[in-house]
Design an enzyme around this catalytic site. Sequence first.
Site, PDB file in Angstrom:
ATOM      1  CG  ASN A   3      -1.780  -1.213   1.324  1.00 20.51           C
ATOM      2  OD1 ASN A   3      -2.383  -1.619   0.335  1.00 20.51           O
ATOM      3  ND2 ASN A   3      -1.842  -1.825   2.493  1.00 20.51           N
ATOM      4  CG  HIS A  51     -10.458  -1.967   8.070  1.00 20.32           C
ATOM      5  ND1 HIS A  51      -9.905  -2.156   9.313  1.00 20.32           N
ATOM      6  CD2 HIS A  51      -9.578  -2.471   7.174  1.00 20.32           C
ATOM      7  CE1 HIS A  51      -8.717  -2.732   9.178  1.00 20.32           C
ATOM      8  NE2 HIS A  51      -8.496  -2.932   7.886  1.00 20.32           N
ATOM      9  CD  GLU A  69     -13.000   0.946   4.269  1.00 25.73           C
ATOM     10  OE1 GLU A  69     -12.302   0.842   3.242  1.00 25.73           O
ATOM     11  OE2 GLU A  69     -13.128   0.027   5.096  1.00 25.73           O
ATOM     12  CB  SER A  95      -9.059  -1.702   2.164  1.00 19.79           C
ATOM     13  OG  SER A  95     -10.086  -2.459   2.761  1.00 19.79           O
ATOM     14  CG  ASP A 107     -11.017   3.789   7.684  1.00 23.87           C
ATOM     15  OD1 ASP A 107      -9.968   4.402   7.424  1.00 23.87           O
ATOM     16  OD2 ASP A 107     -11.042   2.589   8.026  1.00 23.87           O
ATOM     17  CG  HIS A 134      -6.691   1.945   1.371  1.00 25.12           C
ATOM     18  ND1 HIS A 134      -5.509   1.316   1.044  1.00 25.12           N
ATOM     19  CD2 HIS A 134      -7.287   1.161   2.289  1.00 25.12           C
ATOM     20  CE1 HIS A 134      -5.419   0.196   1.729  1.00 25.12           C
ATOM     21  NE2 HIS A 134      -6.478   0.068   2.493  1.00 25.12           N
ATOM     22  CE  LYS A 193      -3.407   0.151   4.968  1.00 26.19           C
ATOM     23  NZ  LYS A 193      -4.743   0.231   5.537  1.00 26.19           N
TER      24      LYS A 193
HETATM   25  C1  LIG Z   1      -5.278  -0.570   6.789  1.00 30.37           C
HETATM   26  C2  LIG Z   1      -6.604  -0.074   7.205  1.00 30.37           C
HETATM   27  C3  LIG Z   1      -6.878   0.225   8.530  1.00 30.37           C
HETATM   28  C4  LIG Z   1      -5.907  -0.070   9.628  1.00 30.37           C
HETATM   29  O1  LIG Z   1      -4.821   0.784   9.591  1.00 30.37           O
HETATM   30  P1  LIG Z   1      -3.420   0.308  10.203  1.00 30.37           P
HETATM   31  O2  LIG Z   1      -2.686   1.544  10.447  1.00 30.37           O
HETATM   32  O3  LIG Z   1      -2.804  -0.590   9.183  1.00 30.37           O
HETATM   33  O4  LIG Z   1      -3.749  -0.445  11.471  1.00 30.37           O
HETATM   34  C5  LIG Z   1      -8.103   0.781   8.836  1.00 30.37           C
HETATM   35  N1  LIG Z   1      -9.025   0.995   7.891  1.00 30.37           N
HETATM   36  C6  LIG Z   1      -8.804   0.683   6.604  1.00 30.37           C
HETATM   37  C7  LIG Z   1      -9.864   0.941   5.608  1.00 30.37           C
HETATM   38  C8  LIG Z   1      -7.592   0.127   6.219  1.00 30.37           C
HETATM   39  O5  LIG Z   1      -7.390  -0.206   4.963  1.00 30.37           O
END
Ligand SMILES: *Cc1c(COP(=O)(O)O)cnc(C)c1O
Length: 406
Positions: free
Chosen positions: A39, A125, A165, A169, A194, A197, A221
């Site tokens: 990522n 997520h 999101e 992801s 969220d 990404h 990411k």
């Molecule tokens: C990767 C991810 C997370 C978690 O983040 P980390 O810092 O890797 O723990 C949370 N939400 C989404 C949508 C993700 O892709």
Amino acid sequence: MSHPLMDKMRQQMQGLEQQGLLRQRRLANTNDVIDFSHNDYLGLASSGAQANALYEGALRYGVGSKASPLVSGYSQAHIELEQSLCQYTGHEAAMLFCSGFSANSALMSALFNQDDVVIADKYVHASIITGVQSSKAKLARFIHNDLVSAQALIARYPHSAIVTESIFSMDGDIAPIDALSTLAKAQGSLLVVDDAHGFGVLPQGFISAAKVDIQIVTFGKALGCQGAAILASKTVIDFLVANSRHYIYSTALSPACAHLALNAVNLCQQADVSAKLMANISLFRAQAKAQDINLSEMAGSEAAESGMNSPEPVNRPERINSPEPVNSLEPDVINSPIQPIIIGDNERTMAIASNLADKGFMVGAIRSPTVPFGQARLRITLSALHSSEQIISLVNALKRALEDTP
Ligand SMILES: *Cc1c(COP(=O)(O)O)cnc(C)c1O
């Protein structure tokens, strides 16, 4: 050793293995393999400038925060990163976590209780689900990226919270943020996004305080380092600081990492890096189309099957300003570094990924239950560091792997 717990573990592991669902770690490649599975979209994880920033942060602030934020672990490095994130997104206040998983779980479990309803996209997520479950709030889920389905729930549960999101992801598609924001405002609901990404990839302002009440950004990411932040109003952040168990009872993010993330926030705004990423995404898609490889326009086939898709087009980010019209090949495509190729069957997905690995290409192989059953997929991610030759040879190898794997 015989113990009921040990027996239970053995039994469950056997079951997973038989179904081809056993998850195991694999050692990350260091050489030879061309990696399309990570990522690190902007290539910051291996940048020399970032190595220097980490060193500088370590010298200036130390490598460890030494305590939780409410004791003595909150330093100038953290404040500067929070201020920079607020400036970038327009939110009033921020708080930092060591991971996005922790930030999401912290937010959901502190914000909600059994009297609340959380309305969430079906594909949010795992960390969000875990947090909502531990809050004991009611979780109502709408069909992935489907405004009609979302609207029905929002109307049924006014004054609730809507969670989605930005770039999803596993599907790489983008939520209809503007429309959700309008719906949320009309019903007096909070919109929580969220942006794991999207942050650093989507244009500045695409997700911001103007549209979104609470924004979660992660640094692992596109920023290529580690950690996460919750961005919101001062009221929300003050509440979380005072009430979040994840925050209160955990060592603060390393100040060197905070300084590193601060530098990454500055670097991700460089237009040339973004332009290269966008050009690589366009090249991948054009090559795949030329080879008749089935790309997902909208991978949430559940929504497609239901016939409940909104007639309105899902919002797409505006093109990033760059010297060249890098995305002029396909104006309507998802401008996302995550490009899933839906295979369906778990075992065939693994076989194709392993065929590609033999050819020197690493791609993600994502099975259920991470994605819905029957939607196992290759998850190909593009980075600004990939060369055109690497992308072209990946697509050629992919074409052969798909043909050679029944
Ligand atoms: C990767 C991810 C997370 C978690 O983040 P980390 O810092 O890797 O723990 C949370 N939400 C989404 C949508 C993700 O892709």
